[in-house]
Write an enzyme that holds these catalytic residues in place. Structure first.
Site, PDB file in Angstrom:
ATOM      1  N   LYS A 263       0.839  -1.208   0.000  1.00  0.00           N
ATOM      2  CA  LYS A 263       0.000   0.000   0.000  1.00  0.00           C
ATOM      3  C   LYS A 263       0.868   1.250   0.000  1.00  0.00           C
ATOM      4  CE  LYS A 263      -3.815  -2.298   2.344  1.00  0.00           C
ATOM      5  NZ  LYS A 263      -4.339  -2.738   3.634  1.00  0.00           N
TER       6      LYS A 263
ATOM      7  N   GLN B 138      -5.027  -1.315   9.776  1.00  0.00           N
ATOM      8  CA  GLN B 138      -4.854  -2.640   9.164  1.00  0.00           C
ATOM      9  C   GLN B 138      -5.454  -3.731  10.046  1.00  0.00           C
ATOM     10  OE1 GLN B 138      -3.487  -3.410   6.066  1.00  0.00           O
ATOM     11  NE2 GLN B 138      -4.167  -5.466   6.522  1.00  0.00           N
TER      12      GLN B 138
ATOM     13  N   ASP C 174     -11.434   2.496   3.880  1.00  0.00           N
ATOM     14  CA  ASP C 174     -11.676   1.046   3.822  1.00  0.00           C
ATOM     15  C   ASP C 174     -13.165   0.734   3.679  1.00  0.00           C
ATOM     16  OD1 ASP C 174      -9.824  -0.953   3.622  1.00  0.00           O
ATOM     17  OD2 ASP C 174      -9.308  -0.987   5.739  1.00  0.00           O
TER      18      ASP C 174
END
Length: 287
Positions: free
Chosen positions: A53, A97, A120
């Site tokens: 990422k 995460q 997200d």
């Protein structure tokens, strides 16, 4: 033999286009899309995802920051870190995460992220917007899969789609996005009876159950489009999907590989949603 869906190649094209848009944004509005990724602990798979990422964000011209916190981090410390970036106007996307260490309340952390920065797409506000047809941020893996299906001109209207796996991250939002395109969707899971027979009805089969090589050719109708979301390791440590690729590829019409299929598209959608959040941060007049 199935045509392979090149998620990596498509992601490269989309990220190159995004880099041009980011350069235009900097020139026109004087702002740079900012993405922060917060990683708690040392989960090896998470480390790989976060590195990828970060690399992709920097290549697209983003302001990219990674916060690495120890496994022993408390809820309170993590929530303070999230709030710091909620208040920091340089960052338009915040990603914590997953999975988090077991002692941390994952739901509390996801709720703490400002919905406007939840790139997200997991905040209940954004989930609710998705299900009510007013989507803003969408979970990145299903969004990336929809982009792949569009690029490969897979017809969805009136088609039968089966999604294997009912997680909030992939399965449930995937089913909804397919319904939005007028597919007839069956959402299945580990407790579904006669699962191979149900899967064999699918024109489009999306597999996100988290079990290596779980789906064999017995699950697949000849000519079906097969999307493999799985990321597993076999006994030798090799990365494999949820689908037994070699045998399913013989009867499917289109299939995603692992690696190089869904994964790169997930990162691409994360970057696109961060860019869109940066655009929304501008005043209505400028936008």
């Amino acid at each position: 033999m199935a045509q392979i869906i090149d998620g990596k190649g498509l992601a490269g094209k989309l990220q190159a286009n995004l880099a041009k848009s980011v350069a235009d944004m900097k020139e026109t509005y004087g702002i740079t899309p900012g993405l922060v990724v917060i990683l708690v602990g040392d989960n090896p798979a998470s480390q790989v995802y976060v590195r990828n990422k970060e690399r992709s964000a920097l290549a697209a011209g983003f302001l990219s920051e990674t916060v690495r916190l120890p496994e022993s981090t408390t809820d309170e410390t993590l929530l303070k870190e999230v709030e710091k970036y909620n208040q920091d106007d340089r960052f338009h996307g915040i990603l914590v995460q997953l999975p988090l260490p077991e002692h941390i309340d994952e739901q509390k952390v996801l709720l703490a992220i400002s919905p406007e920065k939840d790139v997200d797409g997991f905040h209940p506000t954004n989930m609710g917007n998705l299900w009510s047809g007013n989507r803003v941020m969408v979970p990145c893996t299903p969004a990336g899969i929809m982009k792949m299906l569009e690029f490969y001109q897979v017809p969805l209207e009136g088609k039968t789609a089966v999604v294997v796996g009912r997680s909030n991250i992939v399965g449930k939002p995937m089913a909804h996005l397919l319904i939005e395109q007028n597919a007839t969707v069956t959402l299945t899971h580990s407790k579904t009876q006669h699962l191979p027979e149900v899967c064999r009805t699918a024109d489009i089969l999306v597999v996100a159950i988290g079990r290596g090589h779980f789906v064999t050719k017995e699950f697949v109708k000849p000519g079906a489009v097969v999307i493999d979301v799985g990321m597993n390791r076999d006994e030798t440590g090799k990365l494999i999907g949820d689908v037994k690729f070699d045998e399913v590829a013989e009867i499917a019409s289109l299939i995603t590989p692992v690696p190089g299929g869904v994964g790169p598209m997930t990162i691409t959608m994360l970057l696109e949603q961060t860019y869109e959040a940066a655009m929304r941060s501008l005043s209505p007049k400028e936008e």
